[in-house]
Design a protein around this motif. Structure first.
Motif, PDB file in Angstrom:
ATOM      1  N   LEU A 131       0.829  -1.206   0.000  1.00 24.80           N
ATOM      2  CA  LEU A 131       0.000   0.000   0.000  1.00 24.80           C
ATOM      3  C   LEU A 131       0.863   1.256   0.000  1.00 24.80           C
ATOM      4  N   SER A 132       2.000   1.186   0.672  1.00 17.17           N
ATOM      5  CA  SER A 132       2.921   2.321   0.688  1.00 17.17           C
ATOM      6  C   SER A 132       3.447   2.616  -0.712  1.00 17.17           C
ATOM      7  N   ASP A 133       3.850   1.580  -1.432  1.00 13.23           N
ATOM      8  CA  ASP A 133       4.332   1.778  -2.801  1.00 13.23           C
ATOM      9  C   ASP A 133       3.221   2.316  -3.699  1.00 13.23           C
ATOM     10  N   PRO A 157      -6.455 -10.110  11.131  1.00 13.42           N
ATOM     11  CA  PRO A 157      -7.113 -10.661  12.325  1.00 13.42           C
ATOM     12  C   PRO A 157      -7.124  -9.633  13.455  1.00 13.42           C
ATOM     13  N   LYS A 158      -8.150  -9.687  14.299  1.00  7.98           N
ATOM     14  CA  LYS A 158      -8.275  -8.682  15.360  1.00  7.98           C
ATOM     15  C   LYS A 158      -7.112  -8.736  16.341  1.00  7.98           C
ATOM     16  N   GLU A 159      -6.512  -9.922  16.515  1.00  8.81           N
ATOM     17  CA  GLU A 159      -5.381 -10.017  17.436  1.00  8.81           C
ATOM     18  C   GLU A 159      -4.125  -9.346  16.873  1.00  8.81           C
ATOM     19  N   ARG A 160      -4.141  -9.007  15.580  1.00 13.21           N
ATOM     20  CA  ARG A 160      -3.008  -8.313  14.966  1.00 13.21           C
ATOM     21  C   ARG A 160      -3.289  -6.824  14.767  1.00 13.21           C
ATOM     22  N   LYS A 161      -4.447  -6.365  15.216  1.00 14.59           N
ATOM     23  CA  LYS A 161      -4.850  -4.980  14.951  1.00 14.59           C
ATOM     24  C   LYS A 161      -3.834  -3.970  15.482  1.00 14.59           C
ATOM     25  N   GLN A 162      -3.422  -4.114  16.727  1.00 12.77           N
ATOM     26  CA  GLN A 162      -2.506  -3.127  17.286  1.00 12.77           C
ATOM     27  C   GLN A 162      -1.163  -3.148  16.577  1.00 12.77           C
ATOM     28  N   LYS A 163      -0.743  -4.324  16.137  1.00  7.46           N
ATOM     29  CA  LYS A 163       0.495  -4.417  15.366  1.00  7.46           C
ATOM     30  C   LYS A 163       0.364  -3.642  14.056  1.00  7.46           C
ATOM     31  N   VAL A 164      -0.783  -3.768  13.400  1.00  7.79           N
ATOM     32  CA  VAL A 164      -1.044  -2.999  12.175  1.00  7.79           C
ATOM     33  C   VAL A 164      -0.963  -1.505  12.468  1.00  7.79           C
ATOM     34  N   PHE A 165      -1.625  -1.078  13.539  1.00  8.03           N
ATOM     35  CA  PHE A 165      -1.636   0.347  13.880  1.00  8.03           C
ATOM     36  C   PHE A 165      -0.220   0.850  14.171  1.00  8.03           C
ATOM     37  N   ASN A 166       0.545   0.065  14.923  1.00  7.85           N
ATOM     38  CA  ASN A 166       1.912   0.481  15.259  1.00  7.85           C
ATOM     39  C   ASN A 166       2.778   0.614  14.012  1.00  7.85           C
ATOM     40  N   GLU A 167       2.649  -0.334  13.093  1.00  4.31           N
ATOM     41  CA  GLU A 167       3.439  -0.279  11.861  1.00  4.31           C
ATOM     42  C   GLU A 167       3.077   0.954  11.032  1.00  4.31           C
ATOM     43  N   LEU A 168       1.787   1.253  10.937  1.00  3.35           N
ATOM     44  CA  LEU A 168       1.353   2.384  10.118  1.00  3.35           C
ATOM     45  C   LEU A 168       1.788   3.723  10.705  1.00  3.35           C
ATOM     46  N   PRO A 208       7.518   6.278  10.986  1.00  2.00           N
ATOM     47  CA  PRO A 208       7.800   7.418  10.104  1.00  2.00           C
ATOM     48  C   PRO A 208       7.856   7.051   8.625  1.00  2.00           C
ATOM     49  N   THR A 209       8.279   5.826   8.328  1.00  2.00           N
ATOM     50  CA  THR A 209       8.340   5.383   6.930  1.00  2.00           C
ATOM     51  C   THR A 209       6.985   5.502   6.251  1.00  2.00           C
ATOM     52  N   PHE A 210       5.911   5.235   7.003  1.00  2.00           N
ATOM     53  CA  PHE A 210       4.572   5.209   6.424  1.00  2.00           C
ATOM     54  C   PHE A 210       3.733   6.438   6.776  1.00  2.00           C
ATOM     55  N   SER A 211       4.069   7.127   7.858  1.00  2.00           N
ATOM     56  CA  SER A 211       3.234   8.242   8.316  1.00  2.00           C
ATOM     57  C   SER A 211       3.796   9.601   7.923  1.00  2.00           C
ATOM     58  N   ASN A 212       4.814   9.619   7.054  1.00  2.22           N
ATOM     59  CA  ASN A 212       5.384  10.899   6.638  1.00  2.22           C
ATOM     60  C   ASN A 212       4.358  11.703   5.837  1.00  2.22           C
ATOM     61  N   TYR A 237       4.155  12.847   2.912  1.00  2.00           N
ATOM     62  CA  TYR A 237       3.893  12.480   1.517  1.00  2.00           C
ATOM     63  C   TYR A 237       2.941  11.290   1.429  1.00  2.00           C
ATOM     64  N   LEU A 238       3.120  10.286   2.303  1.00  2.00           N
ATOM     65  CA  LEU A 238       2.293   9.078   2.248  1.00  2.00           C
ATOM     66  C   LEU A 238       1.053   9.178   3.136  1.00  2.00           C
ATOM     67  N   ASN A 239       1.240   9.621   4.378  1.00  2.00           N
ATOM     68  CA  ASN A 239       0.111   9.773   5.312  1.00  2.00           C
ATOM     69  C   ASN A 239      -0.698   8.490   5.486  1.00  2.00           C
ATOM     70  N   LEU A 240      -0.046   7.344   5.451  1.00  2.00           N
ATOM     71  CA  LEU A 240      -0.803   6.094   5.535  1.00  2.00           C
ATOM     72  C   LEU A 240      -1.551   5.955   6.853  1.00  2.00           C
ATOM     73  N   ASP A 241      -1.001   6.522   7.924  1.00  2.00           N
ATOM     74  CA  ASP A 241      -1.675   6.413   9.217  1.00  2.00           C
ATOM     75  C   ASP A 241      -3.010   7.146   9.226  1.00  2.00           C
TER      76      ASP A 241
END
Length: 374
Positions: free
Chosen positions: A291-293, A310-321, A324-328, A330-334
């Motif tokens: 999605l970043s690309d 899966p819901k048990e991975r939700k917080q991991k998804v949020f943390n990754e997004l 800075p690589t994804f939340s800069n 230009y991308l604003n993925l978060d």
């Protein structure tokens, strides 16, 4: 080879008849069933298939040398911008065209000279706007005082330039309408394109189930659905993916080929309506990276992006997004990516199966979660 998309200007104003026609056949869209008596059976079939039964915005032009030349150049997927009194009031995508005097007379009667708007074209993905044309001139390379005249096509070099620099036209217009920053596409496209044909290893169980349910939801929403070539052989619950999804993906200057890698994509015509990455790996990283690309290639795109995990991975998804690589900026993925759990997809699919009329992308967005840190 990338398909170019032409951009046309159409004037809809300046007289009572034109204003009435705009209301009658663009604001008040027309169904294929209503118009079928004026169409050939194969035309009815094409219209029904192209928009999956949706009604169309319909417009036309009176024959004349300039109008004929521009109308003949129109192809499915091209853009139309409708303007009135110095403002862009609507943008849409061409679905089909036909020369049909009987249909035109039914829709708009005849003008004072006994002519009718028989150079007919059908439009989808239309969006209302209220944008001063001066805001567009800098992007198209026109002088600030420039205004289009009548029915005309933008020079193809200018159209290619704007789509290559900023992505799809309707998303650009949405940003201008909302006063948002318009980003130039500055990524090294050759680097990203290298991975298009790379096979991504996926678990054949829940991942396939989620893709299957997303395919069904897309079809029930009357969209075309794309999954990567290497996933088309998959099946779930006795249903094979291949007959349900698009056979080919048509790359354009503003819809990059990289989107072919995304797990599930909903489309209508040439326009992307939503993109989904199904993530079930422990790292929950590969889907976010894709999605970043994609976002790097289409920074102004307005279609929603979803991570399904899966819901048990939700917080991991949020943390990754939030990295800075994804939340800069230009991308604003978060801020852009939304989260849907496996259970929410299952519930949505079962609910829509019972009542398909309840479902659209806005409803899906309401069910999705915004990315937050605990």
């Amino acid at each position: 080879m990338k398909k170019t998309r032409k951009i046309f200007f159409v004037m809809a104003g300046g007289g009572h008849d034109t204003d009435r026609h705009y209301y009658d056949t663009i604001k008040n869209k027309r169904s294929t069933n209503e118009l079928a008596k004026f169409l050939k059976p194969e035309e009815v079939g094409l219209l029904e298939t192209y928009a999956h039964g949706r009604p169309y915005a319909v417009w036309g032009a009176v024959p004349g040398s300039g109008n004929i030349r521009n109308w003949e150049a129109m192809e499915p997927g091209d853009y139309v911008m409708v303007y009135r009194q110095g403002k862009i009031i609507l943008a849409a995508e061409i679905a089909m065209k036909m020369k049909n005097p009987s249909l035109a007379e039914y829709l708009w009667q005849k003008d004072s000279e006994g002519k009718t708007w028989e150079l007919v074209y059908f439009m989808i993905n239309e969006v209302d706007f209220n944008i001063d044309f001066k805001k567009l001139n800098e992007y198209f390379g026109y002088k600030e005082s420039y205004h289009p005249q009548g029915f005309m096509a933008i020079e193809q070099t200018k159209a290619d330039q704007i789509l290559s620099k900023y992505g799809d036209l309707i998303s650009l217009l949405k940003k201008l309408q909302n006063g948002e920053v318009v980003e130039k596409i500055e990524v090294d496209k050759s680097r990203v394109f290298e991975v298009v044909d790379e096979e991504v290893k996926k678990q054949p169980t829940e991942h396939s189930e989620m893709q299957w349910r997303l395919i069904r939801l897309g079809l029930r929403s009357h969209f075309d659905v794309w999954v990567p070539e290497n996933d088309k052989h998959r099946e779930w619950n006795g249903e094979q993916f291949r007959p349900m999804v698009l056979k080919d993906f048509h790359e354009t200057l503003d819809v990059p080929v990289y989107i072919k890698n995304i797990d599930t994509v909903w489309k209508l015509g040439q326009s992307v309506k939503a993109a989904f990455e199904v993530e079930n790996s422990t790292a929950v990283y590969s889907g976010i990276l894709r999605l970043s690309d994609l976002r790097a290639l289409t920074p102004n795109s307005s279609y929603p992006l979803f991570i399904v995990a899966p819901k048990e991975r939700k917080q991991k998804v949020f943390n990754e997004l939030h990295r800075p690589t994804f939340s800069n900026p230009y991308l604003n993925l978060d801020k852009i990516v939304k989260y849907l759990s496996y259970d929410s997809i299952r519930n949505l699919d079962e609910t829509v199966k019972e009542d398909p009329t309840r479902f659209d992308i806005d409803w899906l967005l309401q069910k999705a979660e915004t990315i937050t840190l605990s």
